[in-house]
Every structure is written in structure tokens, then in C-alpha cells.
Design a protein around this motif. Structure first.
Motif, short mmCIF file in Angstrom:
data_model
loop_
_atom_site.label_atom_id
_atom_site.label_comp_id
_atom_site.label_asym_id
_atom_site.label_seq_id
_atom_site.Cartn_x
_atom_site.Cartn_y
_atom_site.Cartn_z
N UNK A 125 0.83 -1.20 0.00
CA UNK A 125 0.00 0.00 0.00
C UNK A 125 0.87 1.26 0.00
N UNK A 126 0.22 2.40 -0.16
CA UNK A 126 0.96 3.67 -0.29
C UNK A 126 1.75 3.99 0.96
N UNK A 127 1.22 3.68 2.15
CA UNK A 127 1.93 3.97 3.39
C UNK A 127 3.21 3.14 3.50
N UNK A 128 3.16 1.88 3.10
CA UNK A 128 4.36 1.04 3.14
C UNK A 128 5.41 1.53 2.15
N UNK A 129 4.96 1.97 0.98
CA UNK A 129 5.93 2.50 0.00
C UNK A 129 6.61 3.75 0.53
N UNK A 130 5.87 4.58 1.26
CA UNK A 130 6.48 5.76 1.86
C UNK A 130 7.51 5.35 2.90
N UNK A 131 7.19 4.37 3.71
CA UNK A 131 8.15 3.90 4.72
C UNK A 131 9.40 3.31 4.07
N UNK A 132 9.25 2.60 2.96
CA UNK A 132 10.40 2.03 2.27
C UNK A 132 11.29 3.14 1.71
N UNK A 133 10.68 4.16 1.13
CA UNK A 133 11.48 5.29 0.61
C UNK A 133 12.23 5.98 1.74
N UNK A 134 11.57 6.13 2.87
CA UNK A 134 12.22 6.78 4.01
C UNK A 134 13.41 5.95 4.48
N UNK A 135 13.24 4.63 4.54
CA UNK A 135 14.34 3.76 4.96
C UNK A 135 15.49 3.79 3.96
N UNK A 136 15.16 3.82 2.68
CA UNK A 136 16.22 3.82 1.66
C UNK A 136 17.02 5.11 1.68
N UNK A 137 16.40 6.21 2.08
CA UNK A 137 17.14 7.48 2.15
C UNK A 137 18.13 7.49 3.31
N UNK A 138 17.81 6.82 4.39
CA UNK A 138 18.68 6.79 5.56
C UNK A 138 18.73 5.35 6.06
#
Length: 379
Positions: A125-138
Motif C-alpha cells: 500500500x501507499x503507506x508502506x511504500x512511503x516507509x520504504x522510501x524513508x528507509x532507503x534514504x537513511x
């Protein structure tokens, strides 16, 4: 006359008396001054070690404050808040028993082949994709998990071990009986990522009602703190340690948390720290179990009041033999010169006492004395 020489003769008794009245007080004053200078140097080095410990402790505190602010900002993201609200809306009209049965059914199937049917929509879902992007940035964020007010997973960067999180102590600490609170776990070790981490939990709050509606849990890698402990280069015996409240070394030279090593430096400094943070001198000079005298500077990141699991201490230690080597040689030379002056006066006094001139009566003078006439009947 041209051949005459000027000679100055001083009585040895007066010379000795003058030396005793000048050299001894000067030496006594010198001993006091050198002794105070040594204490001042000890204080100076102790304050220097304390400053290093305080600076490092402040960087450790800054690391956690930045992570708290970042995760708190993420928890307030409109996308995550809306996702939590939509998940909570599914419980509308259901009784507590019905909600519990529904969550228990998914929990039983979560780690079975049927669990993929529940996990796939959550992880995509969109919330999980946001969390993955956040993790990939840091990459310091190892895992991120978003749950609703019941403790069920709403979004995540990975498939969690359990679908239902509310039976965990950390989730209850974030829930805080419905008030919502930031919580940080004790430091742990992740076998998968081979890194040390803490769990940082932040409540998701409804802006309109300011009530708890969910929780965001982040596993944060803390190994990036450890390089701060390796920048001290004062000598072979100098070391910097990060220890827990029970003295267990979190990280130090050739020491890791998995070794479960207790810090002798922390034990030596405990008596000084027992006076309370407001009275800490910040350093102590004490012998370690091996008998080696050691100067120890210490400081706390100051996080224990809000986060008891972060009751950590930064220690900076070095053997006094090495730390004071540049100054102890000069002080010992001054002590030697003072003692040499006292020894010279003492030897001179002893020499005078042994070889002092004795008063003798000359025999010729004794013979010239008139003899007394005997008293008798004729007189």
C-alpha cells in the motif's frame, strides 16, 4: 701594599644561622608551591578528560534527539495518518470481542501460507511504500512498522513476525494508556543485519482530538555512534567507552556489547557519580583492579529521565603514568632540588656540630695565676 689581598671572613656559626633562616623557609614554601602545582595539573587533566566525555555525550544525545524528531515528523505525515484512520474505520460498529476475534484470526494465519494474502496488500500500500522510501534514504532506519489503535499492522517495510503488536511491552509503552508517548528500548543486536539497534516508538495522534490512533515503530541502527569513541589519540593507554547503567560496556576498544564485559573504569567512578549529576566533578583519579592509577573523565548524555533504557555513560580513561608524564618529570626535578637544598643545610649543620671549636685554657696562663696563701695560726 700591592701584594695585599682583601679577605672576607664570616664566622661559621653566623653563616650557618643565616642559611637556616633563609634556605629552610624557601624550601618549605617551595614544597607547598610545587605540591599545589601538582594538584592543579591533576585538576587540569581531569577537567580536560571531563570535557572530552561531555562533548562526546552531547553528540550521543544529539543523535537520539534527531532520530526522535525525524520519526515524529514521519508519524505526522498526512499519508500515514490517513492510513491509520482508514484502518481504524474498519472496526466501526464492531464489539470488542468481534475486533479481538478478527485480529486473532489474522494472527493465526500470519505465519502460514495464508498469511501472504494478508501481508501482500499491507506491504504494497501507499503507506508502506512511503516507509520504504524513508528507509532507503537513511539506512540507519532498519525497519519501520505502522500499527492502528488496536495494535494491528497497517504498513511496514517488511513482513513482521506478528500481525498483532499490542501484546508487546514496547507497543504498550507507546500507547501509554491512550495518552501516547515516545519510547526507546534497550540496545539490542540484530542477527539479520549484524548491527546494534534500538527500537524507537512514536504515537500517531489525531490532530483534531489529540488522541492516540496508532503507533509508528522504527528500529534504528546505533553503530554510527561508535566511531565517536575512536577519535581519542592521547597514547597507548587512553581509551573511550560507552557503558550502560550496570557498567556493561556497549562499545570500547576491542569490546562489544555481545562480550558482556563490565567496565572497571565505571566501577571506579561510581562512588564519585553517586553524589548526583548536579555535584559530579566529572572526573576521578582512582586505581583499577590491577593497581594502576588511572584518571577517568565521565559524562552522561542526559537521556535517562525521559528514556530510562538510555541511562548510558561516556568514559574517558588513561593511565596517570602516561597522562602526567610531560609534567611529572618537571615536578620531580623541582622536588629533588628542594630536597637537595634541605640536605645541604642539614649536612652543614651536622658538620658544624661535630667540628665546632672547643675552649681550652692555656697552661702558661694557668701558671701565672698567684697562689693563695694558706690560712693558719701564723696568719
Amino acid at each position: 701594599m700591592p701584594g695585599d689581598r682583601y679577605e672576607l671572613r664570616l664566622p661559621l656559626r653566623r653563616l650557618l644561622t643565616g642559611m637556616m633562616l633563609t634556605v629552610i623557609p624557601i624550601c618549605a614554601i617551595g614544597l607547598i608551591v610545587v605540591s599545589r602545582a601538582g594538584q592543579s595539573l591533576d585538576r587540569h587533566w581531569g577537567q580536560y578528560f571531563r570535557t572530552i566525555a561531555q562533548f562526546t555525550a552531547s553528540e550521543v544525545a544529539m543523535f537520539f534527539h534527531e532520530r526522535i524528531l525525524a520519526v515524529g515528523t514521519l508519524a505526522a505525515d498526512p499519508l500515514l495518518v490517513d492510513s491509520v484512520k482508514q484502518a481504524n474505520a474498519r472496526y466501526a460498529g464492531l464489539s470488542e470481542q468481534a475486533i479481538s476475534e478478527r485480529i486473532s484470526q489474522i494472527e493465526r494465519e500470519w505465519n502460514t501460507p495464508k498469511g501472504e494474502l494478508h501481508a501482500r496488500p499491507i506491504l504494497s500500500n501507499a503507506a508502506s511504500r512511503l516507509l520504504v522510501r524513508w528507509r532507503d534514504r537513511d539506512r540507519r532506519y532498519l525497519r519501520l512498522t505502522l500499527t492502528d489503535r488496536q495494535g494491528a499492522v497497517v504498513a511496514a517495510t517488511h513482513k513482521t513476525l506478528d500481525y498483532y503488536q499490542a501484546d508487546e511491552d514496547f507497543w504498550q509503552a507507546i500507547h501509554a494508556q491512550g495518552r501516547g508517548a515516545v519510547h526507546i528500548t534497550d540496545i539490542l543486536y540484530d542477527d539479520v543485519t549484524k548491527s546494534y539497534y534500538v527500537g524507537l516508538g512514536v504515537p500517531v495522534m489525531d490532530e483534531e482530538t489529540n488522541t492516540f490512533i496508532g503507533a509508528l515503530d522504527a528500529l534504528i541502527e546505533v553503530s554510527s555512534i561508535f566511531p565517536l569513541l575512536h577519535r581519542l589519540d592521547l597514547g597507548p593507554t587512553a581509551r573511550m567507552l560507552l557503558v550502560k547503567a550496570d557498567g556493561t560496556v556497549i562499545h570500547g576498544p576491542n569490546i562489544t556489547l555481545s562480550m558482556n564485559v563490565k567496565s572497571p573504569e565505571f566501577t571506579a567512578a561510581q562512588e564519585s557519580m553517586a553524589a548526583g549529576p548536579s555535584r559530579w566533578p566529572g572526573y576521578v583519579i582512582a586505581p583499577l583492579p590491577g593497581g594502576e592509577q588511572t584518571i577517568i573523565g565521565y559524562a552522561s548524555p542526559g537521556l535517562q529521565e525521559s528514556f530510562p533504557n538510555l541511562n548510558w555513560t561516556v568514559l574517558v580513561a588513561q593511565s596517570t603514568r602516561e597522562a602526567f608524564a610531560p609534567t611529572r618529570g618537571v615536578l620531580r626535578l623541582l622536588y629533588l632540588m628542594i630536597l637537595a637544598g634541605l640536605a645541604a643545610v642539614t649536612v652543614l649543620a651536622m658538620y658544624f656540630a661535630v667540628h665546632r671549636r672547643r675552649e681550652y685554657t692555656h697552661l702558661a696562663e694557668e701558671a701565672e695565676k698567684p697562689e693563695e696563701e694558706p690560712r693558719g695560726a701564723d696568719a
